[in-house]
Write a protein that holds these residues in place. Structure first.
Motif, PDB file in Angstrom:
ATOM      1  N   ALA A 215      39.695 -17.013 -11.756  1.00  0.00           N
ATOM      2  CA  ALA A 215      38.552 -16.107 -11.880  1.00  0.00           C
ATOM      3  C   ALA A 215      37.318 -16.805 -11.346  1.00  0.00           C
ATOM      4  CB  ALA A 215      38.321 -15.766 -13.349  1.00  0.00           C
ATOM      5  N   MET A 216      36.328 -16.022 -10.968  1.00  0.00           N
ATOM      6  CA  MET A 216      35.038 -16.588 -10.624  1.00  0.00           C
ATOM      7  C   MET A 216      34.105 -16.459 -11.821  1.00  0.00           C
ATOM      8  SD  MET A 216      35.429 -17.788  -7.757  1.00  0.00           S
ATOM      9  CE  MET A 216      33.740 -18.381  -7.581  1.00  0.00           C
ATOM     10  N   ALA A 217      33.378 -17.536 -12.113  1.00  0.00           N
ATOM     11  CA  ALA A 217      32.348 -17.469 -13.149  1.00  0.00           C
ATOM     12  C   ALA A 217      31.083 -16.963 -12.462  1.00  0.00           C
ATOM     13  CB  ALA A 217      32.139 -18.837 -13.773  1.00  0.00           C
ATOM     14  N   TRP A 218      31.042 -15.665 -12.182  1.00  0.00           N
ATOM     15  CA  TRP A 218      30.011 -15.159 -11.294  1.00  0.00           C
ATOM     16  C   TRP A 218      29.793 -13.662 -11.512  1.00  0.00           C
ATOM     17  CZ3 TRP A 218      26.022 -16.749  -9.014  1.00  0.00           C
ATOM     18  CH2 TRP A 218      25.488 -16.166  -7.859  1.00  0.00           C
ATOM     19  N   SER A 219      28.528 -13.222 -11.430  1.00  0.00           N
ATOM     20  CA  SER A 219      28.213 -11.812 -11.671  1.00  0.00           C
ATOM     21  C   SER A 219      27.807 -11.075 -10.404  1.00  0.00           C
ATOM     22  CB  SER A 219      27.075 -11.711 -12.694  1.00  0.00           C
ATOM     23  OG  SER A 219      27.314 -12.547 -13.789  1.00  0.00           O
ATOM     24  N   GLY A 220      27.986 -11.706  -9.240  1.00  0.00           N
ATOM     25  CA  GLY A 220      27.612 -11.042  -7.989  1.00  0.00           C
ATOM     26  C   GLY A 220      28.846 -10.652  -7.185  1.00  0.00           C
ATOM     27  N   ASN A 221      28.710 -10.574  -5.874  1.00  0.00           N
ATOM     28  CA  ASN A 221      29.832 -10.183  -5.019  1.00  0.00           C
ATOM     29  C   ASN A 221      30.949 -11.219  -5.085  1.00  0.00           C
ATOM     30  OD1 ASN A 221      28.447  -7.928  -4.289  1.00  0.00           O
ATOM     31  ND2 ASN A 221      27.784  -8.685  -2.282  1.00  0.00           N
ATOM     32  N   ASN A 222      32.164 -10.768  -4.901  1.00  0.00           N
ATOM     33  CA  ASN A 222      33.292 -11.663  -5.181  1.00  0.00           C
ATOM     34  C   ASN A 222      34.523 -11.319  -4.364  1.00  0.00           C
ATOM     35  OD1 ASN A 222      34.931  -9.584  -6.820  1.00  0.00           O
ATOM     36  ND2 ASN A 222      32.843  -9.474  -7.623  1.00  0.00           N
ATOM     37  N   ILE A 223      35.419 -12.301  -4.261  1.00  0.00           N
ATOM     38  CA  ILE A 223      36.712 -12.121  -3.573  1.00  0.00           C
ATOM     39  C   ILE A 223      37.794 -12.739  -4.450  1.00  0.00           C
ATOM     40  CG2 ILE A 223      38.084 -12.692  -1.524  1.00  0.00           C
ATOM     41  CD1 ILE A 223      35.567 -13.414  -0.052  1.00  0.00           C
ATOM     42  N   HIS A 224      38.897 -12.042  -4.600  1.00  0.00           N
ATOM     43  CA  HIS A 224      40.087 -12.629  -5.238  1.00  0.00           C
ATOM     44  C   HIS A 224      41.288 -12.317  -4.345  1.00  0.00           C
ATOM     45  CE1 HIS A 224      37.383 -12.448  -8.700  1.00  0.00           C
ATOM     46  NE2 HIS A 224      38.112 -13.415  -9.211  1.00  0.00           N
ATOM     47  N   HIS A 225      42.026 -13.344  -3.984  1.00  0.00           N
ATOM     48  CA  HIS A 225      43.190 -13.161  -3.109  1.00  0.00           C
ATOM     49  C   HIS A 225      44.429 -13.789  -3.733  1.00  0.00           C
ATOM     50  CE1 HIS A 225      40.880 -12.141   0.444  1.00  0.00           C
ATOM     51  NE2 HIS A 225      40.442 -13.355   0.702  1.00  0.00           N
ATOM     52  N   VAL A 226      45.582 -13.212  -3.421  1.00  0.00           N
ATOM     53  CA  VAL A 226      46.837 -13.967  -3.507  1.00  0.00           C
ATOM     54  C   VAL A 226      47.395 -13.935  -2.098  1.00  0.00           C
ATOM     55  CG1 VAL A 226      49.214 -13.918  -4.350  1.00  0.00           C
ATOM     56  CG2 VAL A 226      47.324 -13.600  -5.949  1.00  0.00           C
ATOM     57  N   GLU A 227      47.777 -15.093  -1.605  1.00  0.00           N
ATOM     58  CA  GLU A 227      48.243 -15.165  -0.215  1.00  0.00           C
ATOM     59  C   GLU A 227      49.670 -15.706  -0.182  1.00  0.00           C
ATOM     60  OE1 GLU A 227      46.055 -16.450   3.792  1.00  0.00           O
ATOM     61  OE2 GLU A 227      46.545 -18.161   2.541  1.00  0.00           O
ATOM     62  N   HIS A 228      50.531 -14.999   0.531  1.00  0.00           N
ATOM     63  CA  HIS A 228      51.910 -15.465   0.696  1.00  0.00           C
ATOM     64  C   HIS A 228      52.171 -15.593   2.186  1.00  0.00           C
ATOM     65  CE1 HIS A 228      56.452 -14.789  -0.248  1.00  0.00           C
ATOM     66  NE2 HIS A 228      56.155 -16.045   0.029  1.00  0.00           N
ATOM     67  N   LEU A 229      52.393 -16.826   2.605  1.00  0.00           N
ATOM     68  CA  LEU A 229      52.524 -17.087   4.042  1.00  0.00           C
ATOM     69  C   LEU A 229      53.986 -17.165   4.453  1.00  0.00           C
ATOM     70  CD1 LEU A 229      49.789 -19.859   4.393  1.00  0.00           C
ATOM     71  CD2 LEU A 229      49.602 -17.408   4.926  1.00  0.00           C
ATOM     72  N   ILE A 230      54.202 -16.971   5.710  1.00  0.00           N
ATOM     73  CA  ILE A 230      55.559 -16.947   6.233  1.00  0.00           C
ATOM     74  C   ILE A 230      56.197 -18.343   6.186  1.00  0.00           C
ATOM     75  CG2 ILE A 230      55.026 -17.285   8.693  1.00  0.00           C
ATOM     76  CD1 ILE A 230      57.331 -14.604   7.143  1.00  0.00           C
ATOM     77  N   ASP A 231      55.364 -19.383   6.053  1.00  0.00           N
ATOM     78  CA  ASP A 231      55.955 -20.723   5.907  1.00  0.00           C
ATOM     79  C   ASP A 231      56.258 -21.025   4.435  1.00  0.00           C
ATOM     80  OD1 ASP A 231      53.533 -21.241   4.730  1.00  0.00           O
ATOM     81  OD2 ASP A 231      52.859 -22.725   6.205  1.00  0.00           O
ATOM     82  N   GLY A 232      56.155 -20.009   3.596  1.00  0.00           N
ATOM     83  CA  GLY A 232      56.577 -20.166   2.201  1.00  0.00           C
ATOM     84  C   GLY A 232      55.451 -20.427   1.230  1.00  0.00           C
ATOM     85  N   HIS A 233      54.275 -20.847   1.714  1.00  0.00           N
ATOM     86  CA  HIS A 233      53.190 -21.152   0.781  1.00  0.00           C
ATOM     87  C   HIS A 233      52.706 -19.888   0.087  1.00  0.00           C
ATOM     88  CE1 HIS A 233      52.629 -25.338   1.659  1.00  0.00           C
ATOM     89  NE2 HIS A 233      52.624 -25.096   2.950  1.00  0.00           N
ATOM     90  N   LYS A 234      52.549 -20.015  -1.229  1.00  0.00           N
ATOM     91  CA  LYS A 234      52.017 -18.913  -2.024  1.00  0.00           C
ATOM     92  C   LYS A 234      50.835 -19.481  -2.788  1.00  0.00           C
ATOM     93  CE  LYS A 234      55.547 -16.294  -3.644  1.00  0.00           C
ATOM     94  NZ  LYS A 234      56.558 -16.027  -4.687  1.00  0.00           N
ATOM     95  N   SER A 235      49.686 -18.831  -2.714  1.00  0.00           N
ATOM     96  CA  SER A 235      48.498 -19.404  -3.346  1.00  0.00           C
ATOM     97  C   SER A 235      47.643 -18.309  -3.941  1.00  0.00           C
ATOM     98  CB  SER A 235      47.608 -20.131  -2.330  1.00  0.00           C
ATOM     99  OG  SER A 235      48.343 -20.729  -1.312  1.00  0.00           O
ATOM    100  N   ILE A 236      46.783 -18.734  -4.852  1.00  0.00           N
ATOM    101  CA  ILE A 236      45.809 -17.815  -5.429  1.00  0.00           C
ATOM    102  C   ILE A 236      44.426 -18.367  -5.075  1.00  0.00           C
ATOM    103  CG2 ILE A 236      45.840 -18.957  -7.719  1.00  0.00           C
ATOM    104  CD1 ILE A 236      45.668 -16.079  -8.925  1.00  0.00           C
ATOM    105  N   GLY A 237      43.530 -17.493  -4.652  1.00  0.00           N
ATOM    106  CA  GLY A 237      42.222 -17.964  -4.199  1.00  0.00           C
ATOM    107  C   GLY A 237      41.107 -17.049  -4.672  1.00  0.00           C
TER     108      GLY A 237
END
Ligand code: DGJ
Length: 702
Positions: A215-237
């Motif tokens: 989560a972002m500790a933030w009250s303004g504009n924001n982005i949350h992603h989960v990314e799954h790449l073809i090389d197998g990496h899975k991440s949360i950002g």
């Protein structure tokens, strides 16, 4: 290798050449010695696949394309079109207890990034980053995102969407290839803000399974992603969403990204919740450390703009009789604010609404031993106001274009010193002249044109409101602030550092609100969440609910009332008294215990419980939301207690349903003694409840 660990989770960093990768984040691992570190490193070294680069990239902290990362880089920016790629090397790295400090530099780009990862005792990972331009010329920062790796078994993502009166609706989706994204551009966190994003296994429930949140500790504009790449990496950002030109760094200038808050649980979603609660409650200034949360009567739905002093006095009499501790006067007391089309910006008591001023009513309230609270919406201005007439240039706007209105209002540009001081001084003057314990601070529109003198300023506007809240609290020690934005439009982990309460939603219908509260409570503790008994016929859904069902819904938060209680008949008044008495007797437990939400409940019902940290006491509600699909068995288990201890479990009859669809009550009714083990695994056969009714249980160790 740097291994940070606490009682239930671990995160491991490893240098890859002169770069840094996170090679593990999940369940706690034991001590890792030098040999173990080498073995882990070798176990995780990937093959380089055909058609790809000659070296496979690890889960790099900064994810530069130049190092073989094929997904989103952590940093994006440029110098007027040049220096758009990066390669950061570790300049310094250090570990202190369970905190990692690392500084990266990119000499070609002329940038330095300082980061820290701190895994605290509650298994919450706090991540901070500051980016500095170390070279001549301007650096145009487009975004900085924090990323954490996910395990392969994280195959779903859970996040939340919503709108006015329907905040925090869960959506759970499979993680496919590419990005699963939530972004918010409202200039505030917003009703549609996810608060946190969770990656989890498809089998994870409330009480079991693995989950990773960010989560972002933030009250303004924001982005949350989960990314799954073809090389197998899975991440949360996650990160702050920056508008073009919002952050331009001159040589020597820095951007401090809002903090990211992450957590791992191997005890289901309840584990994530309890980690967040433990962290938030451990802060030295946490609200329950200051004082118990006062039972609040907010008068908005009772009077709206009709501030009739005589009627309000009658309500205060009744409030005193039933045990209310704080009364709040909502919108309409100031300037020309007799309806929602005028007056915002003029924070001076209106002679029309309150000919004698506010002192007599405040005294009347205080003389009954009740605190007084008052509503503001200091970031907003109606064009029909003295403020706007005097300073039309003090609103956020693209030069030459007046923004569309939202609830007939514009947004005051708090980045302008004059506008900021106007709000600060007028609010300060009202607070100085009256005995006001609490302010409800609203924010009723999106910021569509967050532009000051031509430049985007969501970030500065967000920092300004934090500063303003902090300043008001400094000038008025003990003042409490509620963050409201048309209900739950500004609830986030940033605001918890500046406000003391959130208005969870304008939705007071208990059926709707059960869901809103359940999911807002995923990371925000109940002592922060205003939960009120609304009118008998709800103003939002027009549905009629018994006062006990409304009370059971409102009990599990910072409890209150949002109803003209002079309308309550004698029976309802008795229930209100029981509700308030129960809340006062048990708020310490309600606001300190661990949360239990059941996966096991059958028949369109919901179980929610709070178990004392020493497991000696617990409170549960069972809410029958709609009618039953079948006739049972309606066995409900009560988890989270000490297995060996014998407990007395008792139905709190004065607040529970009295009318059932049955000829005979279950054998044990209304109380029984069972061990924690038996309560968790055998459970209780419940009565056949009518829809929209509930049961309250009090469990005490014998
Ligand atoms: C929106 C809030 O959510 C309500 O509770 C109330 O304060 C109104 N604004 C007042 O205008």
């Amino acid at each position: 290798m740097i291994h940070l660990s606490q009682s239930r989770s671990s995160i491991i960093f490893e240098q890859e050449g002169d770069s840094l990768a996170i090679i593990y984040w999940g369940k706690k691992l034991g001590q890792i010695d030098k040999q173990g570190a080498l073995a882990i490193k070798s176990a995780l070294t990937k093959p380089a696949f055909h058609g790809g680069l000659d070296v496979a990239s690890g889960n790099l902290v900064l994810r530069e394309h130049s190092r073989g990362w094929i997904g989103h880089p952590a940093l994006r920016g440029h110098r007027s079109g040049i220096s758009a790629t990066n390669s950061f090397s570790v300049k310094r790295i250090d570990q202190k207890d369970q905190t990692l400090f690392v500084t990266f530099e990119d000499l070609i780009a002329g940038l330095e990034i300082e980061m820290s990862y701190s895994l605290n005792a509650s298994d919450v990972l706090l991540v901070d980053a500051t980016i500095t331009n170390t070279a001549e010329g301007d650096y145009y920062l487009e975004h900085f995102l924090y990323w954490l790796p996910l395990a392969e078994q994280a195959d779903q993502v859970l996040d939340f969407y919503g709108h006015w009166t329907k905040e925090r609706q869960p959506q759970r989706r499979d993680i496919g290839y590419g990005l699963t994204t939530r972004e918010g551009f409202e200039g505030r966190s917003g009703h549609d803000y996810t608060i946190t994003q969770v990656a989890l296994n498809h089998a994870t429930g409330f009480r079991h399974g693995e989950a990773w949140s960010l989560a972002m500790a933030w009250s303004g504009n924001n982005i949350h992603h989960v990314e799954h790449l073809i090389d197998g990496h899975k991440s949360i950002g996650a990160g702050e969403y920056l508008l073009p030109g919002e952050v331009i760094l001159k040589k020597g200038q820095s951007y401090s990204a809002p903090r990211a808050v992450a957590s791992f649980s191997d005890r289901g979603l309840d584990g994530l919740t309890n980690n967040h609660y433990a962290w938030i409650r451990s802060r030295p200034n946490h609200i329950t450390k200051v004082r118990p949360r006062p039972l609040t009567l907010n008068m908005w739905e009772a009077v709206y703009f009709n501030h009739n002093e005589e009627g309000i006095r009658k309500m205060v009499d009744k409030a005193a009789e039933i045990g209310v501790e704080r009364v709040v006067l909502d919108d309409g007391w100031f300037g020309s604010r007799r309806n929602d089309r005028a007056g915002l910006g003029d924070w001076v008591v209106s002679k029309d609404a309150w000919p004698q001023g506010l002192d007599p009513i405040i005294k009347y309230i205080n003389d009954k031993g009740i605190e007084f609270g008052l509503w503001f919406e200091g970031e907003m201005v109606n064009c029909d106001s003295d403020l706007y007439r005097a300073h039309p240039d003090w609103i956020l706007q693209e030069p030459g274009r007046l923004p569309i209105e939202g609830r007939w209002q514009q947004v005051l540009d708090l980045t302008k010193e004059g506008a900021y001081n106007h709000v600060l001084n007028q609010v300060d003057a009202v607070l100085s002249a009256h005995n006001i314990a609490y302010i409800k601070w609203d924010h009723n529109r999106h910021i569509t044109d967050p532009v000051s003198d031509g430049r985007a300023v969501v970030r500065e506007q967000t920092q300004a409101i934090y500063r303003l809240f902090d300043e008001l609290k400094k000038r008025h020690p003990g003042l409490e602030i509620e963050s409201c934005a048309s209900g739950g439009g500004r609830i986030d982990l940033g605001m918890i550092e500046h406000a003391d309460r959130f208005w969870t939603s304008d939705q007071n219908d208990p059926l709707e609100r059960q869901k809103i509260q359940r999911w807002t409570g995923l990371v925000i503790p109940p002592e922060f969440l205003g939960t009120h008994i609304g009118p008998t016929v709800g103003h939002q859904m027009n549905r009629t609910h018994s006062v006990s069902f409304r009370a059971l819904n409102a009990l599990f938060g910072h409890a209150g009332i949002e109803w003209n209680i002079t309308e309550a008949d004698p029976k309802e008044t008795e229930t209100l008294k029981s509700y308030i008495a129960f809340y006062k007797n048990h708020r310490n437990l309600l606001h300190s215990g661990s949360v239990v939400r059941s996966d096991e409940v059958v028949g369109n019902a919901q179980l929610y419980g709070t178990v004392a940290l020493d497991k000696k006491e617990a409170i549960f509600t069972y809410m029958q939301l709609t009618s039953l699909d079948n006739l049972g068995p309606l066995l409900t288990t009560f988890d989270g207690l000490d297995k060996e201890t014998l407990y007395k479990i008792r139905v709190v009859e004065e607040l529970s349903a009295v009318d059932f669809i049955q000829k005979r009550t279950p054998g044990w009714w209304p109380e029984l003694e069972l061990t924690g083990d038996q309560l968790a695994h055998i459970g209780l056969q419940l009565p056949v409840l009518k829809p929209e009714s509930g049961l309250l249980f009090h469990v005490v160790a014998i």
